[in-house]
Design a protein around this motif. Structure first.
Motif, PDB file in Angstrom:
ATOM      1  N   PRO A  49     -23.611  23.644  13.193  1.00 11.85           N
ATOM      2  CA  PRO A  49     -23.701  24.345  14.482  1.00 11.85           C
ATOM      3  C   PRO A  49     -23.586  23.403  15.688  1.00 11.85           C
ATOM      4  CG  PRO A  49     -25.319  25.222  12.959  1.00 11.85           C
ATOM      5  CD  PRO A  49     -24.722  24.031  12.295  1.00 11.85           C
ATOM      6  N   SER A  50     -24.103  22.164  15.577  1.00 13.01           N
ATOM      7  CA  SER A  50     -23.994  21.196  16.678  1.00 13.01           C
ATOM      8  C   SER A  50     -22.537  20.795  16.899  1.00 13.01           C
ATOM      9  CB  SER A  50     -24.838  19.951  16.375  1.00 13.01           C
ATOM     10  OG  SER A  50     -26.202  20.267  16.335  1.00 13.01           O
ATOM     11  N   VAL A  51     -21.829  20.579  15.792  1.00 15.09           N
ATOM     12  CA  VAL A  51     -20.404  20.242  15.878  1.00 15.09           C
ATOM     13  C   VAL A  51     -19.637  21.410  16.485  1.00 15.09           C
ATOM     14  CG1 VAL A  51     -18.315  19.769  14.538  1.00 15.09           C
ATOM     15  CG2 VAL A  51     -20.449  18.609  13.959  1.00 15.09           C
ATOM     16  N   ARG A  52     -19.932  22.618  16.032  1.00 16.06           N
ATOM     17  CA  ARG A  52     -19.239  23.810  16.525  1.00 16.06           C
ATOM     18  C   ARG A  52     -19.451  23.991  18.028  1.00 16.06           C
ATOM     19  NH1 ARG A  52     -21.468  27.376  13.311  1.00 16.06           N
ATOM     20  NH2 ARG A  52     -20.059  26.796  11.612  1.00 16.06           N
ATOM     21  N   GLU A  53     -20.679  23.744  18.493  1.00 17.48           N
ATOM     22  CA  GLU A  53     -20.972  23.885  19.920  1.00 17.48           C
ATOM     23  C   GLU A  53     -20.182  22.859  20.743  1.00 17.48           C
ATOM     24  OE1 GLU A  53     -24.741  23.609  23.048  1.00 17.48           O
ATOM     25  OE2 GLU A  53     -25.152  23.712  20.885  1.00 17.48           O
ATOM     26  N   ALA A  54     -20.114  21.637  20.252  1.00 23.58           N
ATOM     27  CA  ALA A  54     -19.373  20.588  20.960  1.00 23.58           C
ATOM     28  C   ALA A  54     -17.888  20.937  21.043  1.00 23.58           C
ATOM     29  CB  ALA A  54     -19.563  19.247  20.248  1.00 23.58           C
ATOM     30  N   ILE A  55     -17.334  21.430  19.943  1.00 28.42           N
ATOM     31  CA  ILE A  55     -15.914  21.799  19.910  1.00 28.42           C
ATOM     32  C   ILE A  55     -15.639  22.952  20.869  1.00 28.42           C
ATOM     33  CG2 ILE A  55     -14.149  22.889  18.446  1.00 28.42           C
ATOM     34  CD1 ILE A  55     -15.142  21.109  16.151  1.00 28.42           C
ATOM     35  N   GLN A  56     -16.537  23.930  20.909  1.00 25.04           N
ATOM     36  CA  GLN A  56     -16.373  25.071  21.814  1.00 25.04           C
ATOM     37  C   GLN A  56     -16.360  24.621  23.274  1.00 25.04           C
ATOM     38  OE1 GLN A  56     -19.611  27.549  20.531  1.00 25.04           O
ATOM     39  NE2 GLN A  56     -18.393  28.617  18.968  1.00 25.04           N
ATOM     40  N   ARG A  57     -17.199  23.642  23.604  1.00 25.05           N
ATOM     41  CA  ARG A  57     -17.218  23.116  24.971  1.00 25.05           C
ATOM     42  C   ARG A  57     -15.898  22.422  25.318  1.00 25.05           C
ATOM     43  NH1 ARG A  57     -22.975  19.960  25.315  1.00 25.05           N
ATOM     44  NH2 ARG A  57     -24.390  21.709  24.881  1.00 25.05           N
ATOM     45  N   LEU A  58     -15.378  21.655  24.363  1.00 23.67           N
ATOM     46  CA  LEU A  58     -14.113  20.949  24.602  1.00 23.67           C
ATOM     47  C   LEU A  58     -12.941  21.921  24.655  1.00 23.67           C
ATOM     48  CD1 LEU A  58     -14.722  17.807  22.369  1.00 23.67           C
ATOM     49  CD2 LEU A  58     -14.738  17.918  24.856  1.00 23.67           C
ATOM     50  N   GLU A  59     -13.065  23.020  23.940  1.00 22.57           N
ATOM     51  CA  GLU A  59     -12.063  24.088  24.054  1.00 22.57           C
ATOM     52  C   GLU A  59     -12.080  24.668  25.464  1.00 22.57           C
ATOM     53  OE1 GLU A  59     -11.108  26.983  20.691  1.00 22.57           O
ATOM     54  OE2 GLU A  59     -13.141  26.318  20.192  1.00 22.57           O
ATOM     55  N   ALA A  60     -13.286  24.894  25.994  1.00 21.19           N
ATOM     56  CA  ALA A  60     -13.426  25.438  27.344  1.00 21.19           C
ATOM     57  C   ALA A  60     -12.839  24.493  28.384  1.00 21.19           C
ATOM     58  CB  ALA A  60     -14.899  25.706  27.653  1.00 21.19           C
ATOM     59  N   LYS A  61     -12.882  23.190  28.093  1.00 15.72           N
ATOM     60  CA  LYS A  61     -12.303  22.183  28.997  1.00 15.72           C
ATOM     61  C   LYS A  61     -10.798  22.018  28.769  1.00 15.72           C
ATOM     62  CE  LYS A  61     -16.452  19.285  29.451  1.00 15.72           C
ATOM     63  NZ  LYS A  61     -17.034  17.937  29.205  1.00 15.72           N
ATOM     64  N   ARG A  62     -10.270  22.751  27.793  1.00 19.75           N
ATOM     65  CA  ARG A  62      -8.845  22.717  27.415  1.00 19.75           C
ATOM     66  C   ARG A  62      -8.414  21.356  26.853  1.00 19.75           C
ATOM     67  NH1 ARG A  62      -5.777  25.414  32.443  1.00 19.75           N
ATOM     68  NH2 ARG A  62      -7.136  23.969  33.552  1.00 19.75           N
ATOM     69  N   LEU A  63      -9.379  20.651  26.284  1.00 20.02           N
ATOM     70  CA  LEU A  63      -9.066  19.386  25.620  1.00 20.02           C
ATOM     71  C   LEU A  63      -8.747  19.609  24.142  1.00 20.02           C
ATOM     72  CD1 LEU A  63     -11.834  17.098  27.178  1.00 20.02           C
ATOM     73  CD2 LEU A  63      -9.389  17.074  27.692  1.00 20.02           C
ATOM     74  N   LEU A  64      -9.318  20.664  23.585  1.00 18.73           N
ATOM     75  CA  LEU A  64      -9.058  21.035  22.194  1.00 18.73           C
ATOM     76  C   LEU A  64      -8.523  22.457  22.129  1.00 18.73           C
ATOM     77  CD1 LEU A  64     -12.232  19.657  20.320  1.00 18.73           C
ATOM     78  CD2 LEU A  64      -9.985  18.574  20.537  1.00 18.73           C
ATOM     79  N   THR A  65      -7.721  22.714  21.104  1.00 15.98           N
ATOM     80  CA  THR A  65      -7.166  24.051  20.888  1.00 15.98           C
ATOM     81  C   THR A  65      -7.424  24.456  19.443  1.00 15.98           C
ATOM     82  OG1 THR A  65      -5.391  23.562  22.458  1.00 15.98           O
ATOM     83  CG2 THR A  65      -5.070  25.456  21.007  1.00 15.98           C
ATOM     84  N   ARG A  66      -7.992  25.637  19.271  1.00 11.11           N
ATOM     85  CA  ARG A  66      -8.257  26.135  17.917  1.00 11.11           C
ATOM     86  C   ARG A  66      -7.150  27.110  17.512  1.00 11.11           C
ATOM     87  NH1 ARG A  66     -13.378  26.282  15.344  1.00 11.11           N
ATOM     88  NH2 ARG A  66     -14.399  26.035  17.362  1.00 11.11           N
ATOM     89  N   ARG A  67      -6.552  26.862  16.360  1.00  8.44           N
ATOM     90  CA  ARG A  67      -5.513  27.743  15.834  1.00  8.44           C
ATOM     91  C   ARG A  67      -6.104  28.579  14.725  1.00  8.44           C
ATOM     92  NH1 ARG A  67      -0.742  23.162  15.298  1.00  8.44           N
ATOM     93  NH2 ARG A  67      -0.803  22.467  17.473  1.00  8.44           N
ATOM     94  N   HIS A  68      -5.919  29.877  14.815  1.00 11.15           N
ATOM     95  CA  HIS A  68      -6.529  30.795  13.859  1.00 11.15           C
ATOM     96  C   HIS A  68      -6.074  30.467  12.442  1.00 11.15           C
ATOM     97  CE1 HIS A  68      -8.465  34.370  12.414  1.00 11.15           C
ATOM     98  NE2 HIS A  68      -7.348  34.779  11.822  1.00 11.15           N
ATOM     99  N   GLY A  69      -7.036  30.106  11.619  1.00  8.78           N
ATOM    100  CA  GLY A  69      -6.743  29.787  10.225  1.00  8.78           C
ATOM    101  C   GLY A  69      -6.057  28.454  10.033  1.00  8.78           C
TER     102      GLY A  69
END
Length: 255
Positions: A49-69
Motif C-alpha cells: 500500500p505504501s508503494v501504491r500510494e507513492a506511485i499514485q502521487r507520481l501519476e498525479a504529477k504526470r511523472l508516471l503513467t499506468r497502463r491497464h494490465g
C-alpha cells in the motif's frame, strides 16, 4: 525547555522522493517500465500500500503513467520541452540547423569536460559501446540508424557528466538533434574520408574522457564540431555550384 515532537516521514513520502530522484538523475528513463508493486515493496522493504500510494502521487504529477494490465511506466514525453510544431518549424529551416550545430559546441564541450572529470568505469564502458554501435551502422551503410546511435552517444556522454540539468536539456533536444545529425551525415557521406575522420575525432574525445583529461576532451569536442561545420559549408557551396552548372546546361539545351 519545551522540545518539539519530531515527525517521522510517511513511508509513501520516502518512496515518492526516491523514485523522483531516480527519474531526475536519469536512472529511470522515459518510457521505462517500473518493476511490479510487489517487487518494489520488496526492494524498499515496505508494504505494497505504501508503494501504491507513492506511485499514485507520481501519476498525479504526470511523472508516471499506468497502463491497464501493462504495468507502470515513466512518462514518455517527460523531457519534452519543445512542442511538435516548434520542432517541425526549427528543423525545416537550414539556418536553424547551423545554429543548432553552434549550440552543440557548448553542450557537447561541457559534457565531455565533466565526463572526463566525473565519469566512472561504467560510464566509460557505455560510451565506448556507443562508438562500436556507430561503427557497425556505418559499415551497414544505414545512415538513419547511424544518426540514432550518434544521438545515443551524445546522451550517454551527457549522462557521464553527472549534471542532471544538462542531461534534461540534451534529452529534450533529442528529436531535433537526431534530425540535425541525420541531415549532416547524409551530406558528409558524400566524402567517405570525411566520415572516417569524424569517427577518429569521436574516438579521440572518448580517449581523453577515459584518460581523465577534461580540458583535452572539451578541446577535442570543439575541434570535432568545427571540422563538421567547415566541411558542411564546403559541401553546401559545392552543391550550389553543381546546381548552377546544371541550370546553365539546361538553358543551353533549350536555346
Amino acid at each position: 525547555m519545551a522540545y518539539q515532537r519530531i515527525r517521522q516521514p510517511k513511508l509513501a513520502d520516502v518512496i515518492e522522493q526516491e523514485l523522483e530522484r531516480l527519474i531526475v538523475e536519469g536512472t529511470l528513463a522515459p518510457g521505462q517500465q517500473l518493476p511490479p508493486e510487489r517487487e518494489l515493496a520488496k526492494q524498499f522493504d515496505v508494504s505494497r500500500p505504501s508503494v501504491r500510494e507513492a506511485i499514485q502521487r507520481l501519476e498525479a504529477k504526470r511523472l508516471l503513467t499506468r497502463r491497464h494490465g501493462g504495468g507502470t511506466f515513466v512518462t514518455e514525453n517527460i523531457w519534452t520541452s519543445f512542442s511538435d510544431p516548434l520542432l517541425e518549424l526549427l528543423s525545416s529551416h537550414s539556418e536553424t540547423q547551423l545554429d543548432l550545430l553552434e549550440a552543440r559546441h557548448a553542450m557537447e564541450g561541457i559534457s565531455a569536460y565533466f565526463a572526463a572529470l566525473r565519469g566512472n568505469e561504467e560510464d566509460f564502458e557505455r560510451i565506448q559501446a556507443c562508438l562500436v554501435k556507430i561503427h557497425e551502422k556505418q559499415n551497414e551503410k544505414n545512415v538513419e540508424a547511424e544518426s540514432a546511435c550518434v544521438v545515443e552517444f551524445l546522451v550517454t556522454l551527457t549522462e557521464a557528466s553527472h549534471n542532471v540539468v544538462l542531461l534534461h536539456i540534451v534529452r529534450s533536444l533529442a528529436p531535433l538533434l537526431e534530425q540535425n545529425v541525420l541531415q549532416n551525415l547524409k551530406l558528409l557521406h558524400h566524402r567517405p574520408e570525411v566520415v572516417d575522420k569524424v569517427s577518429k575525432h569521436r574516438a579521440s574525445i572518448v580517449d581523453a574522457i577515459v584518460a581523465g583529461e577534461p580540458e583535452k576532451a572539451r578541446e577535442m569536442s570543439h575541434s570535432h564540431l568545427a571540422y563538421i561545420e567547415e566541411t558542411l559549408l564546403d559541401l553546401t557551396r559545392e552543391q550550389t555550384r553543381r546546381e548552377r552548372s546544371l541550370r546553365r546546361i539546361q538553358q543551353g539545351n533549350e536555346s
